[in-house]
Design a protein around this motif. Sequence first.
Motif, PDB file in Angstrom:
ATOM      1  N   HIS A   1       0.818  -1.214   0.000  1.00  0.00           N
ATOM      2  CA  HIS A   1       0.000   0.000   0.000  1.00  0.00           C
ATOM      3  C   HIS A   1       0.854   1.269   0.000  1.00  0.00           C
ATOM      4  CE1 HIS A   1      -2.085   3.303   2.148  1.00  0.00           C
ATOM      5  NE2 HIS A   1      -3.091   2.969   1.338  1.00  0.00           N
ATOM      6  N   SER A   2       1.816   1.327   0.912  1.00  0.00           N
ATOM      7  CA  SER A   2       2.637   2.539   1.010  1.00  0.00           C
ATOM      8  C   SER A   2       3.478   2.744  -0.241  1.00  0.00           C
ATOM      9  CB  SER A   2       3.540   2.454   2.247  1.00  0.00           C
ATOM     10  OG  SER A   2       2.761   2.429   3.426  1.00  0.00           O
ATOM     11  N   LEU A   3       3.869   1.637  -0.880  1.00  0.00           N
ATOM     12  CA  LEU A   3       4.629   1.766  -2.128  1.00  0.00           C
ATOM     13  C   LEU A   3       3.760   2.416  -3.208  1.00  0.00           C
ATOM     14  CD1 LEU A   3       7.396   1.016  -3.357  1.00  0.00           C
ATOM     15  CD2 LEU A   3       6.361  -1.104  -4.169  1.00  0.00           C
TER      16      LEU A   3
ATOM     17  N   ALA B   1      10.056  10.017  -3.620  1.00  0.00           N
ATOM     18  CA  ALA B   1      11.066   9.038  -4.022  1.00  0.00           C
ATOM     19  C   ALA B   1      11.693   8.383  -2.791  1.00  0.00           C
ATOM     20  CB  ALA B   1      12.144   9.708  -4.873  1.00  0.00           C
ATOM     21  N   ARG B   2      11.909   9.200  -1.757  1.00  0.00           N
ATOM     22  CA  ARG B   2      12.464   8.653  -0.511  1.00  0.00           C
ATOM     23  C   ARG B   2      11.488   7.682   0.132  1.00  0.00           C
ATOM     24  NH1 ARG B   2      16.595   6.544   1.763  1.00  0.00           N
ATOM     25  NH2 ARG B   2      16.649   6.799   4.045  1.00  0.00           N
ATOM     26  N   MET B   3      10.201   7.992   0.039  1.00  0.00           N
ATOM     27  CA  MET B   3       9.148   7.113   0.559  1.00  0.00           C
ATOM     28  C   MET B   3       9.206   5.757  -0.141  1.00  0.00           C
ATOM     29  SD  MET B   3       6.524   6.705   2.548  1.00  0.00           S
ATOM     30  CE  MET B   3       5.067   5.660   2.655  1.00  0.00           C
ATOM     31  N   VAL B   4       9.382   5.777  -1.453  1.00  0.00           N
ATOM     32  CA  VAL B   4       9.476   4.527  -2.217  1.00  0.00           C
ATOM     33  C   VAL B   4      10.709   3.740  -1.782  1.00  0.00           C
ATOM     34  CG1 VAL B   4       9.810   3.556  -4.520  1.00  0.00           C
ATOM     35  CG2 VAL B   4       8.190   5.428  -4.180  1.00  0.00           C
ATOM     36  N   SER B   5      11.822   4.454  -1.554  1.00  0.00           N
ATOM     37  CA  SER B   5      13.059   3.777  -1.137  1.00  0.00           C
ATOM     38  C   SER B   5      12.886   3.112   0.224  1.00  0.00           C
ATOM     39  CB  SER B   5      14.220   4.782  -1.069  1.00  0.00           C
ATOM     40  OG  SER B   5      14.473   5.319  -2.347  1.00  0.00           O
ATOM     41  N   VAL B   6      12.231   3.827   1.142  1.00  0.00           N
ATOM     42  CA  VAL B   6      12.010   3.278   2.484  1.00  0.00           C
ATOM     43  C   VAL B   6      11.147   2.019   2.403  1.00  0.00           C
ATOM     44  CG1 VAL B   6      10.861   3.681   4.692  1.00  0.00           C
ATOM     45  CG2 VAL B   6      12.354   5.432   3.708  1.00  0.00           C
TER      46      VAL B   6
ATOM     47  N   ASP C   1      12.173  -5.511   1.382  1.00  0.00           N
ATOM     48  CA  ASP C   1      13.356  -6.376   1.316  1.00  0.00           C
ATOM     49  C   ASP C   1      13.520  -7.156   2.625  1.00  0.00           C
ATOM     50  OD1 ASP C   1      15.985  -7.189   0.088  1.00  0.00           O
ATOM     51  OD2 ASP C   1      16.711  -6.164   1.904  1.00  0.00           O
ATOM     52  N   LYS C   2      13.272  -6.467   3.753  1.00  0.00           N
ATOM     53  CA  LYS C   2      13.391  -7.131   5.044  1.00  0.00           C
ATOM     54  C   LYS C   2      12.336  -8.237   5.180  1.00  0.00           C
ATOM     55  CE  LYS C   2      15.706  -6.483   7.916  1.00  0.00           C
ATOM     56  NZ  LYS C   2      16.946  -7.205   8.309  1.00  0.00           N
TER      57      LYS C   2
END
Length: 483
Positions: free
Chosen positions: A6-8, A461-466, A472-473
Motif C-alpha cells: 500500500h505505502s509503495l 522518491a524517498r518514501m518509495v526507497s524506504v 526487502d526485510k
Amino acid sequence: MTSTFHSLEVGKRGLAAQQAALSTTGHNIANANTTGYTRQRAEMQASNSVSIPGMQIKLGTGVDVTKIVRLREDYLDVQLRGENKTLGYWEAKSDTLTKVEELLNEPSDDGLATTMDEFWKGWEELAKNPDSAAARAVIRQKGVAMADTFQHISQSLTQIQDDLKLVITSRTDEINSLATQIGSLNDQISRLVPNKFQPNDLYDQRDVLIDQLSKLVEVKVSPPDKDTGVVDISVGGVSLVSAKGPNKLTVGYDSATGLVDPAKILIGDTNVSLNSGELLGRIESYGIVGGDTKSIIPTINDKINALAKTFADAVNSIHQSGMNLDNINGVSTEKVPFFIGTSAKDLAVNPKIMNSLNLIAAAKEDASGQSSIGNGTIAQEIANIKFKPLAFPGSSSTADDYYRNIIGQLGIDSQEAQRLESNSEVIINQVENRRQSVSGVSLDEEMANMIKFQQAYNASARMVSVMDECLDKIINGMGRVGL
C-alpha cells in the motif's frame, strides 16, 4: 490489515503527481514569452481512501492530478475585446485624417491658402499695371498654380481613397482567414473534449485569434459548449463562426457612386450591420452610401470641389464682364472665362489664355461700351473677390474663410480621433495588465513552484526507497531464524 504494498503505491502516486506538476511548471516557463499563452496549474486531489478491515477508519491512498487548468478570467477577455474594437475603429479614422492633414499641409508656404493669396495679389498688381505684359504673365502663372494645386489635392484624395479600398479588401480577407482558423480550432477541440482531454494550448490559440478578430469587427463570443468546447462568434447578430463552421464576410460597392453599400455588407447571404472595429473605420474613411459626414474622403472631396467651382465661377463671372486687350484694340469681341472645369479634378486655366495674354480681361467698359488699355477696374474687382462672401453649399463666406473652415474642422476631427484612440489604448493597457496578472507567467513564481514540486518529488522518491527496504526485510529477512 492493508496490503504490504500500500505505502509503495502511495509513494508511486506522489511521484506521478509531482512529476506532472513539474512538467506543467516547465511548460509555463518555456512559454513565458509566448503571445497569448495562459499559465497552467496542475490541480491535485487526495485519491479515494480505502477501508481497513476490522477498524472504523479509512486509509489514504495518496494523490491524483485531476486536471490541468488554465488560469484565465473570462470577464477580462470580454472587457478587452470590447475596447479592442473601439481602438481599431479610431485608429483607422485617425490614420485617414492624419493623411489628409499631411496632404493639405496647412498652414504652410506652399499650401492652397498661400497659393490663393498669391493669386489675389497677382490681380492687384495687374490692376495697377493693366498694360504690363509681365503682370499678365504673372497672373496667368498664378492661375496655373491655383489649378495645379486643386488638381493635386483631388488626385491625392483619390489615391488615399484607392488605398483605403485595398485596405478594406485586405481586412475583409483577414477577417475571413481568422474565422477559418477559429473554425478549424473549434473542430480540433470538439474532437478532444468529448474524450475527456483538456486542449489548453488549443484554447490559447483560439483566444489569440478571437482577440485579433475583435479589433477588426465587433464580435460576440458565446461561452464554450460544455460537451464540445466549441464557441460561436457573431458579428452584428449574424453568425460568423459556429459549430457548423465559418461563414464568409463580403463588402460590396454601389455601382453609381463607387462607395460602400451598407446593404451589400454580408455574412453568407445575410446583411450585417457593422457597429465598430477597424473595418468600419476604414469603410467610413473610404466612403459609405448615406454615411454623410462619417464618410471622410468623399466629404472633404466634395468641399474641395465646391471651393474650386465656386471660386472659378466667381472669377469667370467678373472676368467675362470685362474687356481684354483684343476687345480694346478692336481685334476681337470674344470674351473668354479665365478658368475652365467644374471641379478640383479638371480645373485649368483657359487654353486660349495660355496661348494669348491679350485675352486676360483687366478693363471695365464704360457706358459707351469702350475702355482703355490703362483701365484695371476688372482686375481690381477680381482681386476684391478675396473679401466678398460667396454662395457655397450650405453657407455663405469668403473663399479664404470657407477653406479655413475645412482645415479647422479637419483638425478638430483629427484631434478627436487621436484622443479617443489614446483613451482606448490606455484602457486596453490597463485591462491587459490585469489579465497578465492573472494569466501571465511569472518566472519568479514558477521557480518557487519548481523547487516546491522538486522537494515533494524527492520526498515521494524517498518514501518509495524506504518501502523498498521494508519489503526487502520482509521478503529476504523473515523466516530465517536460526539459519
